[in-house]
Design an enzyme around this catalytic site. Structure first.
Site, PDB file in Angstrom:
ATOM      1  N   SER A  93      76.366  35.830  30.136  1.00  0.00           N
ATOM      2  CA  SER A  93      77.615  36.586  30.220  1.00  0.00           C
ATOM      3  C   SER A  93      77.529  37.928  29.519  1.00  0.00           C
ATOM      4  CB  SER A  93      78.766  35.768  29.625  1.00  0.00           C
ATOM      5  OG  SER A  93      79.049  34.647  30.411  1.00  0.00           O
ATOM      6  N   THR A 149      82.074  38.401  27.163  1.00  0.00           N
ATOM      7  CA  THR A 149      82.662  39.305  28.160  1.00  0.00           C
ATOM      8  C   THR A 149      83.600  40.331  27.542  1.00  0.00           C
ATOM      9  OG1 THR A 149      82.423  37.598  29.852  1.00  0.00           O
ATOM     10  CG2 THR A 149      83.904  39.428  30.334  1.00  0.00           C
ATOM     11  N   HIS A 184      79.280  24.464  32.512  1.00  0.00           N
ATOM     12  CA  HIS A 184      78.333  24.000  31.488  1.00  0.00           C
ATOM     13  C   HIS A 184      78.476  22.498  31.247  1.00  0.00           C
ATOM     14  CE1 HIS A 184      76.466  27.720  30.213  1.00  0.00           C
ATOM     15  NE2 HIS A 184      77.639  28.313  30.080  1.00  0.00           N
ATOM     16  N   HIS A 234      73.343  28.468  33.573  1.00  0.00           N
ATOM     17  CA  HIS A 234      73.744  29.378  34.646  1.00  0.00           C
ATOM     18  C   HIS A 234      72.766  29.282  35.806  1.00  0.00           C
ATOM     19  CE1 HIS A 234      75.734  32.139  31.380  1.00  0.00           C
ATOM     20  NE2 HIS A 234      76.285  30.943  31.465  1.00  0.00           N
TER      21      HIS A 234
END
Length: 522
Positions: free
Chosen positions: A111, A164, A315, A460
């Site tokens: 991220s 983020t 996750h 991811h």
């Protein structure tokens, strides 16, 4: 005032893995990344400006971890609950393209690198917060917009210091430096070289703003950032009751800091409406407040709105929780589109994409050696009353007898009060009761098998993600229709805000002059 955490005194990771990561970032930079960046940086056509007023608002939305399969799963789930196989999500009608997500040093981004691609318009290494592949700070579009006269905001459902939001308003060599990130967000004792760059903050992560002696703190020092924020002009709120007093943006004074949870918000499926505001509420309150604050200004506002915990469901491989997170994000997107079309005459862009996909989700899981049936079962997810994270924590906190534990697992974890299974066996109960510490993985496997959804990873994946857009001036979206590299999203945001590339270069030089050697110079 307690002594601040000096950026120069931060103990950054010095593990062999971290050094190798940075070394690879440098190699990748010189071999491919820089050439790649410059080769495609001019792909975007100019944002159309004829007949579009100079004053603009930009609402940039990030659905963290949401891939195409996540949207399809939520849509199928919604169709099942609505008993209408042709019902779409609101966001479906605004699909305009996709985004490629790789970072500077991996085909699978995290991220931090993903958000820095949006905020700085460049590729960087996984873990980097607003810094380039050499670890040097890069000026973000939010910082530039603020210095140009825009009002700015960050609205998330995770810690406001998470990767983020951090990548838009702070700079750190690694995402784990959340105490330092918190200081930059509110400009604690002049921690940010440009001063305060954010006017409104809604999210979690209160623990990084409290002194280490506070029972809810997760800081490493005694700095009291909340007290400092108040004394430097921020209005501070932390409860849903205080949030409701804002009357969805009609009773707001800026700058405003709202930290509604010590860490991340609970998952939507675990929400109690009396305790936490929802993302559509915080986002709508924020854009209305920023719109009011800029009504007599030459410039509009820029805001980041993140559906943060879609990622965490991936996750955890928790399909039952993820459908609710995606639907909550869909509601927030709808609120932003309706604001742009119904509540303002200022040219307003609502642009939504993901930084990456999480979990490698597929809407099919072969559970037998025979040729598989073509199906999956949303009704399994519909019976879940809580997230796997919530149930796993409840299980670890249970302190009754063995018999009581089995009954608790039967009714409150696997049964109607938990995941809602109707076919679990005594062996399932025994398995969970005997493996409390690893219950999260076991519960996700049990749920996924019954729903027949598959997961490739707890991390991811590298798949392309969707881009959605809306504007009260539709032609303004033309440059991001179709296939995009993630840095092209950043370039588009820069252009639509009217930020000159030379300004970003000047601000980047200023950041590097002021931060000096506090960032690693590999």
């Amino acid at each position: 005032m307690s002594e601040s955490l000096n950026p120069a005194q931060i103990q950054r990771p010095h593990s062999r893995l971290y050094k190798l990561l940075l070394a690879w970032a440098v190699l990748a930079t010189f071999l491919s990344a820089s050439a790649f960046y410059f080769a495609i940086s001019g792909k975007l056509s100019e944002v159309p400006t004829s007949d579009i007023p100079k004053k603009r608002n930009v609402i940039f939305m990030v659905s963290d971890g949401m891939g195409p399969a996540s949207v399809a799963m939520a849509r199928n789930y919604f169709q099942y609950t609505q008993k209408d196989n042709l019902t779409n999500l609101f966001i479906d009608d605004y699909f305009i393209g996709n985004s490629r997500t790789r970072s500077n040093n991996s085909f699978v981004t995290d991220s931090a690198a993903g958000a820095t691609a949006f905020s700085c318009g460049l590729k960087t290494y996984n873990g980097a917060i607003g810094v380039d592949p050499l670890g040097r700070p890069c000026a973000s579009i939010l910082e530039a917009a603020k210095l140009m006269g825009y009002h700015t905001g960050l609205v998330v459902t995770t810690r406001i210091t998470d990767a983020t939001p951090a990548s838009f308003a702070s700079h750190a060599s690694f995402r784990s430096e959340e105490d330092f990130i918190a200081e930059q967000l509110i400009n604690f004792e002049d921690a940010h070289p440009f001063g305060r760059t954010v006017d409104l903050i809604f999210g979690g992560g209160r623990c990084h703003f409290l002194p280490s002696s506070h029972p809810d703190s997760c800081r490493y020092d005694e700095s009291d950032l909340i007290s400092d924020a108040k004394s430097s002009g921020w209005k501070y709120i932390e409860s849903n009751e205080e949030f409701k007093n804002l009357r969805l943006g009609k009773n707001v004074s800026l700058p405003l800091l709202g930290l509604f949870s010590p860490t991340d918000y609970p998952f939507t499926i675990d929400y109690h409406d009396t305790e936490f505001p929802r993302l559509n509420e915080t986002a709508l309150t924020a854009v209305r407040a920023l719109s009011e604050a800029t009504k007599d200004s030459e410039n509009g506002f820029f805001i980041l709105v993140e559906g943060s915990r879609i990622d965490h469901c991936g996750h955890n491989n928790d399909a039952g929780a993820q459908v609710h997170e995606v639907l909550a994000y869909n509601d927030a997107f709808e609120a932003m589109v309706k604001f742009a079309n119904e509540e303002t005459d200022v040219p307003t862009v609502v642009l939504s994409t993901s930084d990456h996909e999480t979990g490698g989700l597929s809407l099919a899981k072969q559970i037998s050696k025979a040729y598989p049936d073509y199906l999956w079962y949303p009704e399994v997810l519909n019976r879940a009353k809580h997230s796997i994270e919530y149930l796993s924590r409840a299980l670890k906190a249970f302190d009754g007898s063995k018999k009581e534990l089995n009954e608790f697992v039967d009714q409150d974890i696997l049964g109607e009060k938990g995941l809602g299974f109707v076919d679990h066996t005594s062996e399932d109960i025994k398995d969970i009761a005997h493996h409390v510490l690893t219950s999260s993985n076991r519960l996700s496997v049990m749920q996924s098998l019954r729903a027949e959804v598959g997961w490739a990873t707890h991390g991811h994946s590298g798949v392309d993600v969707n881009v959605y857009g809306s504007s009260n001036f539709p032609e303004i979206l033309n440059p991001v229709v179709g296939a995009n590299e993630n840095i092209e999203i950043g370039h588009y945001l820069r252009d639509i805000l009217g930020i000159d590339g030379q300004l970003l270069e000047e601000l980047t030089r200023e950041l590097r002059d002021k931060f000096g050697d506090q960032f690693p110079n590999v």
